[in-house]
Design an enzyme around this catalytic site. Structure first.
Site, PDB file in Angstrom:
ATOM      1  N   LYS A 240       0.831  -1.196   0.000  1.00 41.34           N
ATOM      2  CA  LYS A 240       0.000   0.000   0.000  1.00 41.34           C
ATOM      3  C   LYS A 240       0.873   1.257   0.000  1.00 41.34           C
ATOM      4  O   LYS A 240       1.958   1.270   0.591  1.00 41.34           O
ATOM      5  CB  LYS A 240      -0.870   0.056   1.256  1.00 41.34           C
ATOM      6  CG  LYS A 240      -1.967  -0.978   1.366  1.00 41.34           C
ATOM      7  CD  LYS A 240      -2.701  -0.794   2.684  1.00 41.34           C
ATOM      8  CE  LYS A 240      -3.798  -1.828   2.889  1.00 41.34           C
ATOM      9  NZ  LYS A 240      -4.942  -1.601   2.003  1.00 41.34           N
ATOM     10  N   ASP A 251      -7.798  -2.598  10.573  1.00 39.49           N
ATOM     11  CA  ASP A 251      -8.238  -3.655   9.658  1.00 39.49           C
ATOM     12  C   ASP A 251      -8.706  -4.906  10.402  1.00 39.49           C
ATOM     13  O   ASP A 251      -9.151  -5.861   9.773  1.00 39.49           O
ATOM     14  CB  ASP A 251      -7.129  -4.003   8.661  1.00 39.49           C
ATOM     15  CG  ASP A 251      -7.679  -4.435   7.309  1.00 39.49           C
ATOM     16  OD1 ASP A 251      -8.846  -4.115   7.017  1.00 39.49           O
ATOM     17  OD2 ASP A 251      -6.949  -5.082   6.544  1.00 39.49           O
ATOM     18  N   GLU A 312      -6.359  -9.551   1.012  1.00 44.08           N
ATOM     19  CA  GLU A 312      -6.092 -10.715   1.866  1.00 44.08           C
ATOM     20  C   GLU A 312      -7.238 -11.057   2.793  1.00 44.08           C
ATOM     21  O   GLU A 312      -7.378 -12.197   3.228  1.00 44.08           O
ATOM     22  CB  GLU A 312      -4.815 -10.468   2.678  1.00 44.08           C
ATOM     23  CG  GLU A 312      -4.969  -9.652   3.944  1.00 44.08           C
ATOM     24  CD  GLU A 312      -5.465  -8.229   3.705  1.00 44.08           C
ATOM     25  OE1 GLU A 312      -6.163  -7.703   4.578  1.00 44.08           O
ATOM     26  OE2 GLU A 312      -5.146  -7.640   2.657  1.00 44.08           O
ATOM     27  N   ARG A 314     -10.451 -11.377   2.404  1.00 41.45           N
ATOM     28  CA  ARG A 314     -11.408 -12.373   1.901  1.00 41.45           C
ATOM     29  C   ARG A 314     -10.824 -13.783   1.972  1.00 41.45           C
ATOM     30  O   ARG A 314     -11.557 -14.752   2.095  1.00 41.45           O
ATOM     31  CB  ARG A 314     -11.830 -12.018   0.475  1.00 41.45           C
ATOM     32  CG  ARG A 314     -10.729 -12.095  -0.548  1.00 41.45           C
ATOM     33  CD  ARG A 314     -11.073 -11.364  -1.838  1.00 41.45           C
ATOM     34  NE  ARG A 314     -11.143  -9.924  -1.612  1.00 41.45           N
ATOM     35  CZ  ARG A 314     -11.585  -9.048  -2.511  1.00 41.45           C
ATOM     36  NH1 ARG A 314     -11.981  -9.463  -3.704  1.00 41.45           N
ATOM     37  NH2 ARG A 314     -11.611  -7.759  -2.239  1.00 41.45           N
TER      38      ARG A 314
END
Length: 465
Positions: A240, A251, A312, A314
């Site tokens: 990112k 997250d 990642e 999912r």
């Protein structure tokens, strides 16, 4: 948290607090003509945040008028910061739903994340518990929101997979639940290969794990909660940019949500067999990191081609959902900070809801409206499943195109949940980008009371829970 809601003790007079919308002021003045000259001399028009102190014959404060926003369930949360210290009571006594909303907003108005800084705060105004408020329900909801916020606000250095597991264990111990974790290479031994693949780059210091909390009568209806526990997301090899990475301590917001909801369910003693599954990882960069176009096995047996290592969440949810679905629960809920696309579509405050079952979707949407926690349903649009086709695996982790990112992520998860399982997927931001009354900047809980109401209704909870 400070105690800002107090009992109505004999000999401890409370100042009547009259919270008025602009359209209510004229009616109140008509009922209190003696107060009109004073109120009008103050220029009080019941604008949100405005106050009008009314003196008594002895010159002391006898009543406080306060302007509040129209149709805002958080309106009362704006008052504690403006009122002088003292003991107040709502006048007139509100109906039960309004009483609980006011009490919850008053308590959460005092929330602050003070783990790293002891900031001095002025004395908090006290509110006498509204007589018609269900104190247990207010306390339960407040504690859940505070837990969610605290977990999300904690920096990743102090809340990695192990610390998230410790938080789940503490919650389990409080309620007499069991909690175990499958850690590191144990994930391979117990067939959670995608959780392992995502988290292995952060090992050995921050080994990935699957947290598994269980509570309640094994014979009761099964309710299973799955929460995304990415304790920090660098993006992996698809790194990112710094601006996008800055807030990635949040997250694990999905994991925080399901722990908060689990606490509410256990505290209320709902007649369910509760299971909470949290795949907890850090998506890091190292020689062990997964790569674009790697093909991963999954718990369900499907193979997945990695299109982007920054997608990642999912992957770890898929292994956890496959395990959750294997028990055929009466209700399966997953919560995840999954896609930026959902935020582009709906903004920060409106969770995206995905559900195959129209009746179940209608239930949670109605519960959200009743709780003042709206959600918005997006379609599991089956024709977009083709966007996840892979030439070398059963499916790709992401679409190659820029469109419908929240939908394709939900469709990916749907591959791991049989159509027969009643399933809700919530894609949330879990963060307040700006401070508002009762909702400071930082981690935020969304739709907890709505989800709790849905679970309670689905299992015919005892009255008063």
């Amino acid at each position: 948290m400070r105690q800002t809601l107090v009992d109505n003790e004999a000999g401890a007079p409370a100042i009547p607090l009259v919270a008025l919308r602009r359209d209510q002021l004229a009616g109140w003045l008509a009922d209190h003509p003696d107060a009109r000259p004073w109120v009008e001399s103050l220029g009080f028009a019941a604008e949100p945040g405005a106050l009008a102190p009314l003196p008594g014959p002895d010159g002391r404060l006898a009543r406080m008028l306060a302007g509040i926003a129209d149709d805002d369930p958080w309106a009362v949360a704006a008052l504690p910061a403006r009122l002088p210290p003292g003991r107040y009571r709502l006048d007139p006594e509100p109906e039960p739903a309004a009483a609980e909303a006011a009490a919850l907003a008053w308590r959460l108005a005092d929330y602050g994340f003070d783990r790293y800084r002891a900031a001095p705060r002025p004395p908090a105004p006290l509110l006498v518990w509204p007589e018609r408020a269900d104190r247990a329900r207010v306390r339960r909801a407040a504690e859940a929101v505070e837990l969610v916020r605290d977990l999300i606000n904690t920096p990743a250095a102090d809340l990695g997979p192990a610390e998230l597991a410790a938080a789940a264990e503490a919650l389990a111990a409080r309620h007499g639940a069991s909690c175990r974790s499958v850690v590191g290479d144990g994930l391979l031994a117990e067939n959670y290969p995608m959780i392992h693949a995502v988290g292995r780059a952060a090992a050995p210091a921050r080994r990935p794990r699957l947290i598994d909390l269980r509570w309640g009568d094994p014979a009761a209806p099964r309710v299973t909660l799955v929460g995304k526990g990415v304790c920090f997301d660098s993006g992996g090899l698809d790194l990112k940019p710094s601006a996008s990475m800055k807030l990635m301590k949040k997250d694990m917001g999905g994991a925080a949500h399901v722990l908060g909801l689990a606490g509410m369910i256990m505290d209320a003693g709902l007649p369910v067999r509760l299971r909470v599954l949290i795949p907890a990882v850090e998506n890091a960069v190292s020689g062990e990191a997964m790569r674009p176009l790697d093909v991963l096995p999954s718990r369900k047996g499907l193979t997945v081609e990695i299109g982007n290592t920054d997608a990642e969440g999912r992957l770890i949810l898929a292994d956890a959902l496959a395990e959750a679905a294997s028990e055929d629960p009466a209700l399966l809920i997953d919560v995840a900070t999954l896609t930026g696309a959902a935020r582009v579509a709906l903004g920060p405050d409106l969770p995206a809801l995905f559900c195959r079952d129209d009746a179940l979707a209608a239930e949670i949407l109605a519960a959200g409206e009743a709780a003042g926690e709206p959600l918005w349903r997006l379609p599991l649009f089956a024709p977009y499943r083709r966007l996840l086709d892979s030439k070398v695996a059963d499916l790709a982790s992401v679409s190659d195109g820029p469109h419908a990112g929240a939908i394709t992520a939900a469709l990916f998860l749907a591959e791991f949940v049989p159509p027969t399982v009643p399933w809700l997927h919530l894609d949330v931001l879990a963060w307040n980008g700006r401070a508002r009354p009762g909702r400071p900047e930082g981690g935020e809980a969304l739709a907890l009371r709505a989800l709790f109401a849905l679970v309670a209704a689905r299992v015919a909870a005892p009255a008063g829970s």
